[in-house]
Design a protein around this motif. Structure first.
Motif, mmCIF file in Angstrom:
data_model
loop_
_atom_site.group_PDB
_atom_site.id
_atom_site.type_symbol
_atom_site.label_atom_id
_atom_site.label_comp_id
_atom_site.label_asym_id
_atom_site.label_seq_id
_atom_site.Cartn_x
_atom_site.Cartn_y
_atom_site.Cartn_z
ATOM 1 N N ARG A 34 -9.976 10.109 -8.936
ATOM 2 C CA ARG A 34 -8.696 9.481 -9.320
ATOM 3 C C ARG A 34 -7.581 10.515 -9.381
ATOM 4 N NH1 ARG A 34 -11.949 6.524 -12.326
ATOM 5 N NH2 ARG A 34 -11.829 7.824 -14.180
ATOM 6 N N GLU A 35 -7.873 11.663 -9.996
ATOM 7 C CA GLU A 35 -6.845 12.695 -10.155
ATOM 8 C C GLU A 35 -6.427 13.263 -8.801
ATOM 9 O OE1 GLU A 35 -4.085 14.591 -12.304
ATOM 10 O OE2 GLU A 35 -5.574 13.267 -13.208
ATOM 11 N N MET A 36 -7.412 13.575 -7.962
ATOM 12 C CA MET A 36 -7.092 14.127 -6.643
ATOM 13 C C MET A 36 -6.339 13.107 -5.787
ATOM 14 S SD MET A 36 -10.425 16.454 -5.647
ATOM 15 C CE MET A 36 -9.699 16.963 -4.071
ATOM 16 N N SER A 37 -6.764 11.853 -5.831
ATOM 17 C CA SER A 37 -6.100 10.811 -5.042
ATOM 18 C C SER A 37 -4.665 10.592 -5.510
ATOM 19 C CB SER A 37 -6.894 9.502 -5.115
ATOM 20 O OG SER A 37 -8.158 9.659 -4.511
ATOM 21 N N ALA A 38 -4.438 10.642 -6.821
ATOM 22 C CA ALA A 38 -3.085 10.462 -7.344
ATOM 23 C C ALA A 38 -2.170 11.588 -6.877
ATOM 24 C CB ALA A 38 -3.114 10.404 -8.878
ATOM 25 N N ILE A 39 -2.683 12.815 -6.867
ATOM 26 C CA ILE A 39 -1.880 13.955 -6.402
ATOM 27 C C ILE A 39 -1.590 13.812 -4.916
ATOM 28 C CG2 ILE A 39 -1.906 16.458 -6.022
ATOM 29 C CD1 ILE A 39 -3.563 16.604 -8.686
ATOM 30 N N ASP A 41 -1.567 11.026 -3.149
ATOM 31 C CA ASP A 41 -0.711 9.860 -2.924
ATOM 32 C C ASP A 41 0.735 10.104 -3.335
ATOM 33 O OD1 ASP A 41 -2.975 8.659 -1.953
ATOM 34 O OD2 ASP A 41 -3.312 7.414 -3.739
ATOM 35 N N ALA A 42 0.963 11.062 -4.233
ATOM 36 C CA ALA A 42 2.333 11.402 -4.607
ATOM 37 C C ALA A 42 3.067 12.029 -3.429
ATOM 38 C CB ALA A 42 2.337 12.341 -5.809
ATOM 39 N N GLY A 43 2.314 12.550 -2.466
ATOM 40 C CA GLY A 43 2.885 13.015 -1.205
ATOM 41 C C GLY A 43 3.484 14.403 -1.194
ATOM 42 N N LYS A 44 3.450 15.110 -2.290
ATOM 43 C CA LYS A 44 4.095 16.423 -2.323
ATOM 44 C C LYS A 44 3.140 17.545 -1.936
ATOM 45 C CE LYS A 44 7.507 15.048 -5.689
ATOM 46 N NZ LYS A 44 8.113 15.284 -6.975
ATOM 47 N N VAL A 45 1.822 17.305 -2.059
ATOM 48 C CA VAL A 45 0.823 18.323 -1.753
ATOM 49 C C VAL A 45 -0.118 17.741 -0.704
ATOM 50 C CG1 VAL A 45 -0.993 19.792 -2.699
ATOM 51 C CG2 VAL A 45 0.970 19.182 -4.116
ATOM 52 N N LYS A 46 -0.353 18.485 0.361
ATOM 53 C CA LYS A 46 -1.189 17.992 1.455
ATOM 54 C C LYS A 46 -2.543 18.690 1.535
ATOM 55 C CE LYS A 46 1.970 15.271 3.184
ATOM 56 N NZ LYS A 46 1.970 13.917 2.713
ATOM 57 N N ALA A 47 -2.600 19.983 1.245
ATOM 58 C CA ALA A 47 -3.831 20.750 1.415
ATOM 59 C C ALA A 47 -4.857 20.353 0.347
ATOM 60 C CB ALA A 47 -3.538 22.240 1.331
ATOM 61 N N ARG A 48 -6.093 20.053 0.802
ATOM 62 C CA ARG A 48 -7.155 19.620 -0.115
ATOM 63 C C ARG A 48 -7.425 20.647 -1.211
ATOM 64 N NH1 ARG A 48 -10.384 15.337 1.217
ATOM 65 N NH2 ARG A 48 -12.135 16.172 0.042
ATOM 66 N N GLU A 49 -7.410 21.938 -0.853
ATOM 67 C CA GLU A 49 -7.728 22.945 -1.868
ATOM 68 C C GLU A 49 -6.655 23.006 -2.947
ATOM 69 O OE1 GLU A 49 -5.664 25.089 1.496
ATOM 70 O OE2 GLU A 49 -7.383 23.760 1.409
ATOM 71 N N ARG A 50 -5.398 22.818 -2.576
ATOM 72 C CA ARG A 50 -4.329 22.792 -3.583
ATOM 73 C C ARG A 50 -4.435 21.541 -4.442
ATOM 74 N NH1 ARG A 50 -0.093 26.442 -3.175
ATOM 75 N NH2 ARG A 50 1.204 24.982 -4.314
ATOM 76 N N ILE A 51 -4.769 20.424 -3.810
ATOM 77 C CA ILE A 51 -4.971 19.178 -4.554
ATOM 78 C C ILE A 51 -6.106 19.359 -5.556
ATOM 79 C CG2 ILE A 51 -5.757 16.781 -4.356
ATOM 80 C CD1 ILE A 51 -4.229 16.669 -1.654
ATOM 81 N N ALA A 52 -7.202 19.988 -5.119
ATOM 82 C CA ALA A 52 -8.350 20.196 -6.003
ATOM 83 C C ALA A 52 -7.991 21.095 -7.182
ATOM 84 C CB ALA A 52 -9.524 20.784 -5.219
ATOM 85 N N VAL A 53 -7.250 22.159 -6.920
ATOM 86 C CA VAL A 53 -6.857 23.072 -8.002
ATOM 87 C C VAL A 53 -5.941 22.363 -8.988
ATOM 88 C CG1 VAL A 53 -5.525 25.162 -8.541
ATOM 89 C CG2 VAL A 53 -7.203 25.196 -6.692
ATOM 90 N N LEU A 57 -6.790 21.623 -12.917
ATOM 91 C CA LEU A 57 -5.898 22.047 -14.005
ATOM 92 C C LEU A 57 -5.472 20.868 -14.868
ATOM 93 C CD1 LEU A 57 -3.727 24.653 -12.109
ATOM 94 C CD2 LEU A 57 -5.342 25.120 -13.964
ATOM 95 N N ASN A 58 -5.140 19.755 -14.234
ATOM 96 C CA ASN A 58 -4.741 18.559 -14.984
ATOM 97 C C ASN A 58 -5.879 18.069 -15.877
ATOM 98 O OD1 ASN A 58 -2.202 18.536 -13.849
ATOM 99 N ND2 ASN A 58 -2.674 16.987 -12.327
ATOM 100 N N LEU A 59 -7.090 18.016 -15.324
ATOM 101 C CA LEU A 59 -8.233 17.545 -16.099
ATOM 102 C C LEU A 59 -8.595 18.523 -17.220
ATOM 103 C CD1 LEU A 59 -10.367 16.164 -13.159
ATOM 104 C CD2 LEU A 59 -9.253 14.814 -14.955
ATOM 105 N N ALA A 60 -8.530 19.827 -16.935
ATOM 106 C CA ALA A 60 -8.825 20.832 -17.958
ATOM 107 C C ALA A 60 -7.798 20.758 -19.089
ATOM 108 C CB ALA A 60 -8.849 22.226 -17.342
ATOM 109 N N PHE A 61 -6.532 20.570 -18.739
ATOM 110 C CA PHE A 61 -5.486 20.453 -19.758
ATOM 111 C C PHE A 61 -5.723 19.222 -20.621
ATOM 112 C CE2 PHE A 61 -1.353 18.935 -21.250
ATOM 113 C CZ PHE A 61 -0.931 20.050 -21.952
#
Length: 106
Positions: A34-39, A41-53, A57-61
């Protein structure tokens, strides 16, 4: 150890899972997906590794902001005191071991 096939952001992974841990693993996978898909789908980040990071971070926070319930605190951490950090290295090793059969998440 049981193996479970899961899908995160459209990609399949086979993860190792201890007996009885299936539900917790599936909930974790759902949260990550859900978190990765939301990032994505927001369209600002394309690279999978950046989406994963960013998702990590969002989940850890979010996890750090939750008050710890007595049942959720491992006995070793509770006995050592509330100020002691969770063994992140151990968690990373467990994730790496789970992903070892299928490669890396990123």
């Amino acid at each position: 150890m049981k193996q479970i096939e899961v899908t995160i952001m459209g990609q399949s992974y086979i993860l190792g899972c201890p007996e009885g841990g299936e539900q917790s693993l599936l909930e974790a996978v759902g949260n990550v997906d859900r978190e990765m898909s939301a990032i994505r789908d927001a369209g600002k980040v394309k690279a999978r590794e950046r989406i994963a990071v960013l998702a990590a971070l969002n989940l850890a926070f979010a996890l750090a902001e939750r008050p710890a319930s007595p049942a959720a605190v491992p006995a070793s951490t509770a006995a050592a005191g509330a100020d002691e950090a969770v063994d992140v290295e151990s968690l990373i090793r467990r994730i790496d071991q789970s992903l070892a059969n299928d490669g890396q998440l990123l």
